[in-house]
Enzyme design. Structure first.
Site, short mmCIF file in Angstrom:
data_model
loop_
_atom_site.label_atom_id
_atom_site.label_comp_id
_atom_site.label_asym_id
_atom_site.label_seq_id
_atom_site.Cartn_x
_atom_site.Cartn_y
_atom_site.Cartn_z
N ASP A 113 10.22 -11.55 -33.50
CA ASP A 113 10.55 -12.93 -33.85
C ASP A 113 9.30 -13.79 -33.67
OD1 ASP A 113 13.10 -11.91 -33.95
OD2 ASP A 113 13.98 -13.40 -32.59
N HIS A 169 8.10 -4.63 -31.71
CA HIS A 169 8.64 -3.35 -32.17
C HIS A 169 7.73 -2.70 -33.22
CE1 HIS A 169 12.80 -4.04 -30.44
NE2 HIS A 169 12.22 -5.23 -30.28
N SER A 256 2.82 -16.11 -26.67
CA SER A 256 1.94 -14.96 -26.86
C SER A 256 1.86 -14.60 -28.33
CB SER A 256 2.42 -13.78 -26.02
OG SER A 256 3.79 -13.86 -25.73
#
Length: 296
Positions: A113, A169, A256
């Site tokens: 996301d 991921h 981040s």
């Protein structure tokens, strides 16, 4: 004001920035800049705050944070009362149905996301950080030989803010290699900071590895730490096959960034993302969302 493009509504939205006034003060005022250089960019500051976010006391911050930033807790595996600390909440897992993965081997997905910017046909010595500021891939990963593989390729920047899901991921099935760690500072990765600190990604703590994907060539993945990010945690097993959508790792508290580099002629990025990137706007994306297709 930070405006982000919503791909679903085709409209621009103002980002609700966590700690906006503090960030503007630390990166846009003389006194704030001095404090940043003396304290905020240092490991000890992020480590100290990260330790606090691991305490049970820090869990008291969760309800207000969820309310202030309108975070959808219906897709989290735990209820608010079940988190033991703020970091426990921050690295929360989502339900298995909340982020569907398209397993079509021709589809290139977002690794997490966040807000995405993409540059194609990149010049390895002048990769855009923001308009007017650039850096080199060699400086970023400190490896000339590997850097050369991505000449004229694609750079994908996924910026995560503190309100986002903070696990990243794999974009395809394949074999991830060992992680290489590079020490650095802990500047914020907010656009306010990116406009103020030259070569910020090359200044911050970061980790990288080569992911030998089955459908998109060798993907160079880089995770960049930021202010108050206590740790970058890699949860994958090196040299063992990973499936598309499997977790690679997560960031502890703080904003981040994940950066992906793709070899030339491996992926065609969606037109809307490229167009918004050229105009200087990030696109809001979710883990598993299609952001490109395989070049056949």
């Amino acid at each position: 004001m930070i405006k982000v493009y919503n791909r679903i509504t085709n409209e621009y939205e103002e980002e609700n920035v966590a700690g906006k006034k503090f960030i503007k003060w630390t990166y846009e005022t003389p006194v704030g800049k001095s404090i940043t250089e003396l304290i905020a960019k240092r490991k000890i500051f992020s480590k100290f705050y990260g330790k606090f976010c691991d305490t049970k006391c820090s869990a008291k911050k969760i309800p207000d944070f969820v309310r202030d930033f309108n975070i959808d807790m219906n897709i989290a595996e735990k209820n608010i009362s079940e988190f033991n600390s703020f970091n426990d909440f921050f690295v929360r897992n989502l339900t298995s149905t909340s982020r569907p993965i398209d397993y079509n081997e021709d589809i290139f997905i977002s690794p997490g996301d966040g807000r995405i910017t993409v540059y194609d046909n990149i010049d390895l010595d002048n990769i855009v950080q923001v308009k007017g500021l650039t850096y080199s891939l060699r400086e970023l990963i400190k490896n000339d030989e590997i850097s050369e593989r991505y000449k004229d390729g694609i750079c994908i920047i996924l910026r995560l803010c503190p309100t986002d899901y903070h696990r990243f991921h794999f974009v395809d099935s394949g074999i991830p290699c060992e992680t290489h760690k590079i020490k650095g500072h802990y500047y914020s990765v907010n656009p306010i900071a990116l406009n103020s600190i030259p070569k910020l990604f090359c200044e911050n703590k970061r980790e990288w590895c080569i992911f030998k994907s089955e459908n998109f060539g060798d993907v160079l993945t880089v995770e960049v730490g930021a202010t108050c990010v206590g740790s970058i945690i890699q949860t994958y097993e090196p040299n063992k096959k990973a499936k598309k959508g499997d977790e690679k790792g997560y960031f502890k508290f703080g904003g981040s960034t994940t950066i992906l580099f793709l070899e030339k002629d491996k992926v065609k990025i969606d037109d809307d993302i490229l167009e918004q990137s050229k105009q200087g706007y990030e696109c809001k994306v979710l883990l598993g969302e299609t952001i490109g297709t395989k070049v056949l």
